[in-house]
Write a protein that holds these residues in place. Structure first.
Motif, short mmCIF file in Angstrom:
data_model
loop_
_atom_site.label_atom_id
_atom_site.label_comp_id
_atom_site.label_asym_id
_atom_site.label_seq_id
_atom_site.Cartn_x
_atom_site.Cartn_y
_atom_site.Cartn_z
N ALA A 7 0.72 -1.03 0.01
CA ALA A 7 0.02 0.08 -0.01
C ALA A 7 0.74 1.32 -0.08
CB ALA A 7 -0.92 -0.15 1.11
N GLU A 32 -4.36 8.32 5.09
CA GLU A 32 -5.12 7.21 4.45
C GLU A 32 -4.23 6.24 3.92
OE1 GLU A 32 -7.78 8.63 1.31
OE2 GLU A 32 -9.33 9.09 2.91
N HIS A 34 -3.80 3.58 1.19
CA HIS A 34 -4.30 3.13 -0.29
C HIS A 34 -3.55 1.73 -0.63
CE1 HIS A 34 -6.42 7.00 -1.46
NE2 HIS A 34 -6.25 7.10 -0.18
N ARG A 40 -5.94 -5.06 -3.40
CA ARG A 40 -6.94 -4.75 -3.21
C ARG A 40 -8.23 -5.59 -3.25
NH1 ARG A 40 -6.31 0.29 -7.70
NH2 ARG A 40 -4.70 1.47 -6.50
N THR A 113 -9.77 1.42 1.22
CA THR A 113 -8.82 2.43 1.77
C THR A 113 -9.15 2.23 3.39
OG1 THR A 113 -10.12 4.10 1.75
CG2 THR A 113 -8.59 3.81 0.14
N GLU A 115 -8.60 4.93 6.83
CA GLU A 115 -8.19 6.02 7.33
C GLU A 115 -7.62 5.99 8.70
OE1 GLU A 115 -10.25 10.43 7.16
OE2 GLU A 115 -11.12 9.25 8.43
#
Length: 222
Positions: A7, A32, A34, A40, A113, A115
């Motif tokens: 990520a 964040e 990602h 994913r 994602t 946070e």
């Protein structure tokens, strides 16, 4: 062993200047995680919603080619006293790996994602692994903290003009004040006439420090 990022971290800080020097000391600083295309997968996030904190294993991407030494000078010791690299969290490490504990704010299963709050990672930092924080084994409240038991961060008073505050949301002004109170300057610099610039949320925050107070001079859109 070869490792690859899973990520990329996104942060209001686009450079290392101004970053909190430890995770958690600016508790409301948002960032964040990602995930890269190969990772994913919503199935990999199953059960994560039941945890409050994560361990992030990441890379000091700005220091890959920097010269490494067996001793370092931690900012908390004023940047002058040396300790062994293994007795510090210096970014100048043989394998350039960092470890941070961050609080989960929300998990977006649609966009895959996470946070988090309280991270000390700059924008674009590669993340190599994520593990849940387990209080029953990871928390040691009675543990000794080496030189950090003897030295504490001396926070600055922070003055931000009203016209600067109006540019940012109230929650972002609060975070900015916390970050600046930690004194982002190199600890060997104390010139009251010198102006510094720190990137934050797409702006260049210009400031100077005098008599224990940090004054924000301007906020310039980058």
């Amino acid at each position: 062993m070869n490792i690859e990022p899973i990520a990329i971290f996104h942060s209001p800080f686009t450079s290392k200047f101004g970053l909190p020097r430890q995770s958690g000391i600016v508790s409301e600083l948002r960032g964040e995680i990602h995930f890269l295309p190969a990772y994913r997968n919503a199935d990999a996030l199953q059960g994560l919603e039941d945890f409050d904190y994560l361990w992030l294993i990441w890379g000091f991407s700005e220091h890959v080619d920097a010269e490494k030494h067996p001793t370092v000078r931690p900012p908390l010791l004023g940047g002058n006293e040396r300790v062994g690299v293994w007795a510090s969290r210096s970014p100048f490490r043989p394998n350039n790996l960092g470890l941070s504990s961050v609080r989960i704010s929300s998990i977006d299963l649609e966009h895959l994602t996470i946070e988090v709050l309280g991270a000390d990672l700059m924008d674009g930092t590669p993340i190599y692994d994520i593990k849940p924080y387990l209080p029953y084994v990871d928390s040691h409240p009675d543990a000794r903290g080496g030189f950090t038991d003897k030295r504490k961060w001396q926070r600055l008073q922070v003055s931000i003009p009203e016209e600067v505050c109006r540019v940012l949301l109230d929650k972002d002004v609060k975070v900015l004040k916390e970050v600046l109170s930690l004194d982002p300057r190199p600890h060997y610099q104390s010139d009251a006439n010198r102006q510094y610039g720190m990137p934050f949320m797409g702006y260049d925050v210009r400031f100077h420090v005098s008599d224990g107070c940090l004054y924000v001079d301007s906020l310039i859109e980058k």
